[in-house]
Design a protein around this motif. Structure first.
Motif, short mmCIF file in Angstrom:
data_model
loop_
_atom_site.label_atom_id
_atom_site.label_comp_id
_atom_site.label_asym_id
_atom_site.label_seq_id
_atom_site.Cartn_x
_atom_site.Cartn_y
_atom_site.Cartn_z
N ASP A 200 0.81 -1.21 0.00
CA ASP A 200 0.00 0.00 0.00
C ASP A 200 0.86 1.28 0.00
N GLY A 201 2.18 1.11 -0.05
CA GLY A 201 3.06 2.27 -0.12
C GLY A 201 3.56 2.78 1.22
N PHE A 202 3.03 2.22 2.32
CA PHE A 202 3.46 2.66 3.65
C PHE A 202 4.73 1.91 4.08
N PRO A 203 5.52 2.53 4.94
CA PRO A 203 6.75 1.87 5.41
C PRO A 203 6.46 0.84 6.50
N ASP A 204 7.35 -0.13 6.60
CA ASP A 204 7.26 -1.13 7.65
C ASP A 204 8.62 -1.23 8.33
N TYR A 205 8.64 -1.14 9.67
CA TYR A 205 9.89 -1.13 10.42
C TYR A 205 10.18 -2.50 11.01
N HIS A 206 11.43 -2.91 10.90
CA HIS A 206 11.90 -4.10 11.60
C HIS A 206 12.65 -3.64 12.84
N LEU A 207 12.25 -4.11 14.01
CA LEU A 207 12.83 -3.65 15.27
C LEU A 207 13.98 -4.57 15.71
N THR A 208 15.00 -3.95 16.26
CA THR A 208 16.13 -4.66 16.87
C THR A 208 16.15 -4.33 18.35
N ARG A 209 16.50 -5.32 19.18
CA ARG A 209 16.54 -5.10 20.63
C ARG A 209 17.94 -5.43 21.16
N SER A 210 18.52 -4.50 21.87
CA SER A 210 19.84 -4.72 22.47
C SER A 210 20.12 -3.62 23.47
N GLU A 211 21.24 -3.75 24.19
CA GLU A 211 21.73 -2.63 24.97
C GLU A 211 22.18 -1.53 24.00
N THR A 212 22.30 -0.32 24.50
CA THR A 212 22.67 0.80 23.62
C THR A 212 23.81 1.62 24.22
N ASN A 213 24.84 0.92 24.72
CA ASN A 213 26.00 1.60 25.29
C ASN A 213 26.81 2.25 24.18
N MET A 214 27.34 3.45 24.45
CA MET A 214 28.08 4.17 23.41
C MET A 214 29.12 5.11 24.01
N LEU A 215 30.06 5.51 23.16
CA LEU A 215 31.03 6.54 23.49
C LEU A 215 30.69 7.80 22.72
N LEU A 216 30.73 8.95 23.39
CA LEU A 216 30.52 10.24 22.75
C LEU A 216 31.83 11.03 22.78
N ILE A 217 32.20 11.57 21.64
CA ILE A 217 33.39 12.40 21.55
C ILE A 217 32.96 13.81 21.18
N ASN A 218 33.28 14.77 22.04
CA ASN A 218 32.86 16.17 21.86
C ASN A 218 34.06 17.08 21.66
N LEU A 219 33.91 18.06 20.78
CA LEU A 219 34.85 19.16 20.65
C LEU A 219 34.02 20.44 20.73
N ASN A 220 34.10 21.14 21.89
CA ASN A 220 33.19 22.24 22.15
C ASN A 220 33.90 23.59 22.19
N LEU A 221 33.16 24.62 21.87
CA LEU A 221 33.56 25.99 22.12
C LEU A 221 32.81 26.43 23.37
N VAL A 222 33.56 26.90 24.38
CA VAL A 222 32.98 27.17 25.69
C VAL A 222 33.13 28.64 26.05
N GLY A 223 32.07 29.21 26.58
CA GLY A 223 32.08 30.57 27.09
C GLY A 223 31.93 30.58 28.60
N VAL A 224 32.70 31.43 29.27
CA VAL A 224 32.65 31.52 30.73
C VAL A 224 31.59 32.52 31.14
N LEU A 225 30.73 32.14 32.08
CA LEU A 225 29.69 33.03 32.61
C LEU A 225 30.18 33.68 33.89
N THR A 226 30.12 35.00 33.96
CA THR A 226 30.59 35.72 35.14
C THR A 226 29.47 36.61 35.69
N GLN A 227 29.70 37.06 36.92
CA GLN A 227 28.71 37.92 37.58
C GLN A 227 29.41 39.06 38.29
#
Length: 227
Positions: A200-227
């Motif tokens: 009928d043209g509609f999508p069908d999803y196949h599901l996978t089940r597992s743990e979802t552990n991951m590593l995130l690698i960030n490179l950020n530009l940071v601004g200091v907040l002062t008062q």
């Protein structure tokens, strides 16, 4: 007059650092069972965070909130749903949302290490819509035609470590390189490539089940907040 001027300068109060705000690109790598179940679960996106000193005096502790948007890619499939738009576009993404507690040295250094803990949720999102052209998006009354979506939310927590490097002499901005380990329990998700089109043209999803552990690698530009 000279004595009075010197006294006035001594009375000036230095600005107090109350926190930091950061933004930058993020790359994720699946590990453990997640990597075995979904070898191509790598994702690319961006992260925004806000950290504040919870005390009224200088402290090594900062607490706050961090959110990321990470794209795992797009599937394109032909469909009979619409003769004008015969291609279905399925996007796969993750949205990690976490509370963050960071500990860093009190003494300012040009290269400063830190460690942090994170607790929150990760949202796995799959959405299929008709692939339209740029002229459709430019219409004022345009609304994307979404045929199906699958979303699941899982608890996630972890630890991170990073280094920050001062970027200017006034010490109001710096760059930040960080690696974070996130652990999550079992959940269902749709892998890229596990989308098929029904008669009928509609999508069908196949599901996978597992743990979802991951590593995130960030490179950020940071601004200091002062008062």
């Amino acid at each position: 007059m000279i004595t009075f001027g010197a006294y006035g300068q001594a009375e000036e109060v230095a600005e107090r650092v109350v926190g930091s705000v950061y933004i930058g690109p993020t790359y994720t790598v699946p590990i453990g069972d997640y990597r075995q179940a979904y070898p191509h679960a790598n994702a690319l996106g961006g992260t925004f965070g806000l950290l504040l000193n919870p005390r009224k005096y200088p402290s090594p502790l900062e607490v706050g909130l961090q959110v990321s948007y990470l794209s795992q890619g797009i599937d394109k499939n032909r469909s009979s749903y619409s003769s004008a738009y015969p291609i279905l576009k399925t996007s796969h993404s993750q949205v990690p949302l976490h509370l963050v507690a960071r500990v860093k040295p009190l003494k300012e250094m040009r290269i400063m290490p830190y460690i942090e803990g994170l607790a929150g949720i990760t949202i796995f999102n799959t959405r299929t819509k008709l692939k339209e052209d740029i002229f459709d998006f430019m219409r004022d009354d345009h609304e994307a035609v979404v045929l199906d979506r699958y979303r699941t939310t899982v608890i996630s927590f972890g630890v991170g470590a990073g280094l920050r490097f001062w970027g200017n002499k006034s010490k109001t901005a710096y760059t930040d390189l960080r690696v974070t380990y996130l652990q999550s329990p079992f959940t269902n998700y749709v892998k890229k490539g596990d989308v098929r089109v029904l008669l009928d043209g509609f999508p069908d999803y196949h599901l996978t089940r597992s743990e979802t552990n991951m590593l995130l690698i960030n490179l950020n530009l940071v601004g200091v907040l002062t008062q």
